[in-house]
Design a protein around this motif. Structure first.
Motif, short mmCIF file in Angstrom:
data_model
loop_
_atom_site.label_atom_id
_atom_site.label_comp_id
_atom_site.label_asym_id
_atom_site.label_seq_id
_atom_site.Cartn_x
_atom_site.Cartn_y
_atom_site.Cartn_z
N ALA A 256 0.83 -1.21 0.00
CA ALA A 256 0.00 0.00 0.00
C ALA A 256 0.87 1.25 0.00
N MET A 257 1.99 1.22 0.74
CA MET A 257 2.91 2.36 0.73
C MET A 257 3.44 2.63 -0.67
N LEU A 258 3.88 1.58 -1.35
CA LEU A 258 4.39 1.75 -2.70
C LEU A 258 3.31 2.28 -3.63
N ALA A 259 2.10 1.76 -3.51
CA ALA A 259 0.99 2.21 -4.36
C ALA A 259 0.71 3.70 -4.13
N ALA A 271 4.82 12.79 -2.00
CA ALA A 271 4.61 11.40 -2.38
C ALA A 271 4.90 10.47 -1.19
N LEU A 272 5.95 10.78 -0.42
CA LEU A 272 6.23 9.98 0.77
C LEU A 272 5.07 10.07 1.76
N ALA A 273 4.52 11.27 1.94
CA ALA A 273 3.38 11.44 2.86
C ALA A 273 2.20 10.58 2.43
N GLU A 274 1.92 10.54 1.13
CA GLU A 274 0.81 9.74 0.64
C GLU A 274 1.08 8.25 0.87
N GLY A 275 2.31 7.82 0.59
CA GLY A 275 2.65 6.43 0.82
C GLY A 275 2.51 6.04 2.28
N LEU A 276 2.95 6.91 3.19
CA LEU A 276 2.83 6.64 4.62
C LEU A 276 1.36 6.56 5.04
N ALA A 277 0.54 7.46 4.52
CA ALA A 277 -0.88 7.47 4.88
C ALA A 277 -1.57 6.21 4.40
N TRP A 278 -1.27 5.77 3.18
CA TRP A 278 -1.87 4.54 2.66
C TRP A 278 -1.41 3.33 3.48
N ILE A 296 -8.13 6.49 4.65
CA ILE A 296 -6.81 7.12 4.65
C ILE A 296 -6.85 8.43 5.43
N ARG A 297 -5.97 8.53 6.44
CA ARG A 297 -5.89 9.70 7.31
C ARG A 297 -4.54 10.39 7.10
N ARG A 298 -4.52 11.39 6.24
CA ARG A 298 -3.26 12.08 5.95
C ARG A 298 -2.79 12.95 7.12
N ASP A 299 -3.72 13.27 8.03
CA ASP A 299 -3.35 14.11 9.16
C ASP A 299 -2.51 13.36 10.19
N THR A 300 -2.36 12.05 10.04
CA THR A 300 -1.53 11.28 10.97
C THR A 300 -0.05 11.28 10.57
N VAL A 301 0.26 11.79 9.38
CA VAL A 301 1.64 11.76 8.88
C VAL A 301 2.44 12.90 9.52
N ARG A 302 3.64 12.57 9.95
CA ARG A 302 4.55 13.53 10.56
C ARG A 302 5.92 13.43 9.91
N PHE A 303 6.63 14.56 9.89
CA PHE A 303 8.00 14.60 9.37
C PHE A 303 8.93 15.15 10.45
N PRO A 304 9.28 14.32 11.44
CA PRO A 304 10.17 14.78 12.49
C PRO A 304 11.59 14.96 11.96
N PRO A 305 12.41 15.76 12.64
CA PRO A 305 13.81 15.88 12.22
C PRO A 305 14.46 14.49 12.22
#
Length: 316
Positions: A256-259, A271-278, A296-305
């Motif tokens: 699902a991440m790759l898709a 694109a990484l955010a979408e893959g993580l959400a899927w 799919i919940r895109r609001d759960t994606v985070r980009f920490p340092p």
């Protein structure tokens, strides 16, 4: 359109249990039967989110016919290649905390003629494709350089190839210069020949895979998120995570991440955010069910340092 080719598809039976205890009688809870194989799952995830896709799949025996029925029921556009052997069956035991135990059959050998038929089918169908996804384990007896050979053939036809496999097949494919590879943590460490215990290790290993030939590396790290290393003239590194409140099954999450990554353009943070959400949405589904838009919940994606010393908890 995204074309997928799965050399070793399967019927995947997932059984939910309270706890796996060896040597005892275990009462099963819910059970479901899904079409399986990494490329098949990529196509299922894409279709569930209205992204055009076509799956090239070998099939044989009663299991193969059932696989075709299940894919047809889901509305997957398919190119089915009949083979002499029987399609394999896999069993997944899923516990409430998200722990998954898989029992995978090896699959059926494919003859050189059957492999050539599959490759020709992909080339015939790939004219309108943005990507070809070549993924999954290899059936017994299939040469380990098969994905490398496919990459070279597709490249000559101007087709970008994403490879998601493991072991010697992944190492061989890197030498063919795939546009994208998507290893998990264990596959990343094995291909790079180094231990991957921290986020910094994962980034360094992804860089090594790029040095070995891959243009882009999307490395899934399970509950620890994913790393994307890309770029031509200038390298870019992205690290992201996505929280899953109630994990049910990790089966198919990497697919699902790759898709999602490919559906979102296969480049950069978005694109990484979408893959993580899927992927996170897939983990919340039973069995190997692929997430639909409302899951799919895109609001759960985070980009920490990206802390290079961050210890990794899971295999990805």
């Amino acid at each position: 359109m995204i074309l997928t080719v799965t050399l070793n598809p399967s019927l995947d039976r997932t059984i939910e249990i309270a706890e796996l205890t060896r040597g005892t009688v275990i009462r099963a809870g819910a059970a479901r039967l899904d079409p399986g194989g990494k490329g098949v799952n990529v196509s299922r995830a894409l279709l569930a989110n209205d992204v055009p896709t076509c799956a090239v799949v070998p099939y044989g025996g009663d299991e193969g016919r059932r696989l075709v029925e299940l894919l047809s029921d889901e509305g997957i556009d398919m190119i089915m290649v009949p083979v002499s052997g029987a399609t394999r069956s896999n069993i997944t035991l899923a516990e409430p905390d998200g722990t998954v135990t898989k029992i995978n059959e090896p699959g059926t050998p494919l003859t050189p003629a059957e492999l050539e038929t599959l490759a020709a089918a992909v080339l015939d169908a790939a004219g309108a494709a943005d990507w070809v996804v070549a993924s999954g384990s290899l059936p017994p007896g299939v040469p380990t350089d098969i994905y490398a050979r496919l990459c070279r053939r597709f490249a000559k036809a101007g087709i970008r190839t994403a490879v998601d496999t493991s072991g010697p097949a992944l190492v061989a494919a890197l030498a063919a210069g795939p546009a994208l590879v998507k290893p998990n943590r264990e596959e990343l460490a094995t291909a790079a020949g180094v231990p991957v215990t921290t986020l910094g290790d994962a980034i360094d290993a992804a860089r090594k895979l790029r040095a070995m030939g891959a243009r882009t590396v999307l490395a899934s790290l399970g509950a620890d998120g994913a790393v994307l290393v890309e770029g031509e003239a200038e390298e870019r590194v992205w690290y992201g995570t996505a929280e899953v409140a109630e994990p049910r099954s990790t089966v198919g999450a990497g697919d699902a991440m790759l898709a999602g990554f490919l559906a979102a353009g296969a480049r950069g943070r978005d694109a990484l955010a979408e893959g993580l959400a899927w992927a996170a949405a897939a983990v919340a589904q039973p069995g190997s069910r692929m997430p639909r838009p409302h899951d799919i919940r895109r609001d759960t994606v985070r980009f920490p340092p990206p802390d290079p010393d961050l210890p990794l908890r899971s295999g990805g």
